[in-house]
Design an enzyme around this catalytic site. Structure first.
Site, PDB file in Angstrom:
ATOM      1  N   SER A  84      44.835  59.391  94.812  1.00  0.00           N
ATOM      2  CA  SER A  84      43.946  60.300  94.401  1.00  0.00           C
ATOM      3  C   SER A  84      42.401  59.994  93.724  1.00  0.00           C
ATOM      4  O   SER A  84      41.705  59.377  94.430  1.00  0.00           O
ATOM      5  CB  SER A  84      44.455  61.099  92.905  1.00  0.00           C
ATOM      6  OG  SER A  84      43.876  62.290  92.900  1.00  0.00           O
ATOM      7  N   ASP A 141      32.055  53.211 101.515  1.00  0.00           N
ATOM      8  CA  ASP A 141      31.247  54.111 102.465  1.00  0.00           C
ATOM      9  C   ASP A 141      29.879  53.522 102.087  1.00  0.00           C
ATOM     10  O   ASP A 141      29.183  53.513 102.896  1.00  0.00           O
ATOM     11  CB  ASP A 141      31.353  55.686 102.341  1.00  0.00           C
ATOM     12  CG  ASP A 141      32.447  56.020 102.996  1.00  0.00           C
ATOM     13  OD1 ASP A 141      33.432  55.306 103.655  1.00  0.00           O
ATOM     14  OD2 ASP A 141      32.767  57.376 102.894  1.00  0.00           O
ATOM     15  N   LYS A 153      46.893  60.437  98.839  1.00  0.00           N
ATOM     16  CA  LYS A 153      46.993  61.783  97.954  1.00  0.00           C
ATOM     17  C   LYS A 153      45.291  62.504  97.812  1.00  0.00           C
ATOM     18  O   LYS A 153      44.617  61.886  96.913  1.00  0.00           O
ATOM     19  CB  LYS A 153      47.235  61.382  96.535  1.00  0.00           C
ATOM     20  CG  LYS A 153      47.100  62.631  95.708  1.00  0.00           C
ATOM     21  CD  LYS A 153      47.676  64.033  96.103  1.00  0.00           C
ATOM     22  CE  LYS A 153      47.836  65.114  95.120  1.00  0.00           C
ATOM     23  NZ  LYS A 153      46.194  65.637  94.704  1.00  0.00           N
TER      24      LYS A 153
END
Length: 462
Positions: free
Chosen positions: A316, A327, A341
């Protein structure tokens, strides 16, 4: 994660979009929409305008089953019991994270968001009808007793887990501090079940821990994302910079076995070390489930090299942090693939004491990668390993030759080498690096990046 400035009775009046990891774990609050009734709740989360007509045949079937159970079940059941069971069934069949929240669940919600709660200290989910340990929380009875991420619990005390709901299993794991609960588990690599007694305790979770790993290299461990984690992360980095004399050579951010938590805390953590750009966004069928979170100007580390450590227990909010820094090429992600998740849950009140928690959106990293069921793949895979340094005979060198030419500062070097050996032996006895191969690999990578950076700077100056 804490419900700041809210009483238990104020909670049902809010519809909260959450980055919840598991029913037994902390829940993350990302958005609040005031509601007072189920109709208002629907309006608050802007339900789709067009609806298909209700299937009358299926509704007749439902009422027929309801009536049959009411009349012929072996024991008398009330209408309220049957309707509540029907609601639970509707939600539980959707996905593992959608569920019905009865009054006791509100109390559990308040406990799980406060950073202090009673129990064993494990984050759990359901797998094939059994309770699976996602991660034991740091410094809790479960971790100290030897419970590991990936363990499958088949019995709680004398009660088999098969057929239980996750909430029922969580209830059994909770109890009076000091009482003992025996966990019967199946573990990969073991020939049979293991029985692990765990003493219940009040679980107090410290969100952020930090220390120096080596000269100029800092370490920050985030155990879960609570409401104040973002600011605590900044404070930890500031303290590490001070310990390093004003600037750090590198930082390891450890979110292994971190089950997630408050979404905004994850965004704040990324924002602390990012100058600009998208951190995370969510997509769902309704407008209010489509959110975007971006970083603000100011990198507290001023581009200091970073390594983020993840593993299968990172879920999560942890995956949001790792995915965003990966990224943006702000950090090297190292370890093993994360849990996956990547869904958002919304709590929708039904009345003053009941609500439903329903999945309403998915998370995406800045590059548009879905976290759900795929997780974050590390840039460099490093599996856990036991590290053992071998005792080797010292190599024969020029300095060992009889009558060798004395080197410059040789006497001083011998004195320094002897002191280094003593210091190294002392540190080795205490350092966690000797026990944690992944962390040691992260530190070595940072040192390598620092060497290359210095070499590049030197070449430019020449």
């Amino acid at each position: 994660m804490k419900l700041a400035q809210r009483t238990r009775h104020a909670l049902p009046m809010q519809a909260l979009v959450m980055a919840s990891c598991f029913a037994a774990s902390g829940w993350a609050f990302a958005q609040q929409t005031p509601t007072s009734t189920i109709a208002d709740a629907h309006a608050g989360i802007d339900m789709p305008a067009e609806r298909e007509l209700l299937p009358l045949d299926d509704l007749r079937k439902f009422t027929a089953v309801f009536s049959r159970i009411k009349d012929a079940y072996v024991e008398e059941v009330t209408d309220s019991q049957l309707l509540e069971s029907a609601i639970k069934g509707m939600l539980s069949e959707l996905d593992p994270h959608s569920t019905y929240l009865a009054p006791k669940d509100y109390e559990d919600l308040e406990e799980s968001t406060s950073g202090a709660f009673g129990g064993l200290g494990i984050e759990v989910g359901m797998e094939n009808g059994f309770v699976k340990v996602i991660t034991p929380i740091d410094d809790t009875p479960a971790q100290k007793a030897g419970v590991r991420s990936g363990d499958v619990i088949i019995k709680l005390g004398e009660q088999p887990v098969k057929g239980m709901s996750l909430q029922d299993a969580v209830e059994l794991m909770r109890g009076e501090p000091g009482s003992i609960l025996q966990l019967t588990i199946i573990r990969d690599g073991e020939t049979g079940p293991l029985v692990i007694p765990v003493e219940r305790a009040i679980i107090k979770v410290t969100s952020v821990k930090s220390r120096m790993l080596d000269d100029g290299y800092g370490y920050v461990r985030i155990t879960q994302f609570q409401a104040q984690t973002g600011s605590q992360f900044r404070d930890a980095l500031t303290a590490l910079k001070k310990d390093a004399g004003g600037a750090l050579k590198g930082v390891v951010l450890d979110v292994r076995n971190n089950p997630g938590g408050v979404l905004q805390a994850a965004v704040d953590t990324v924002d602390a070390v990012l100058n600009e750009g998208l951190v995370v966004y969510t997509e769902g069928r309704i407008q209010s489930s489509r959110m975007r979170f971006s970083a603000t100007e100011g990198d507290i580390l001023a581009d200091t090299p970073m390594v983020v450590l993840i593993n299968g227990g990172s879920a999560s909010a942890s995956e949001i942090v790792a995915g965003a820094l990966q990224d943006h090429r702000r950090a090297v992600v190292m370890g093993t693939q994360s849990f996956g998740k990547g869904s958002v849950q919304t709590v929708i009140p039904l009345d003053e004491t009941h609500a439903i928690k329903m999945t309403t959106a998915r998370y995406y990293t800045p590059d548009g990668r879905s976290i759900q069921a795929t997780g974050i793949k590390p840039d460099i895979e490093v599996k856990p390993a036991e590290l053992k340094e071998l005792e080797v005979q010292p190599m024969f060198t020029e300095a060992d030759l009889s009558g060798h030419l004395e080197g410059k500062n040789e006497a001083e070097n011998r004195k320094n080498q002897a002191q280094d050996v003593r210091d190294s032996a002392k540190k080795s006895a205490e350092a966690v690096l000797d026990r944690d191969y992944q962390l040691r690999s992260a530190l070595n990578l940072l040192k390598g990046l620092n060497i290359i950076s210095r070499a590049g700077t030197s070449s430019t100056q020449q």
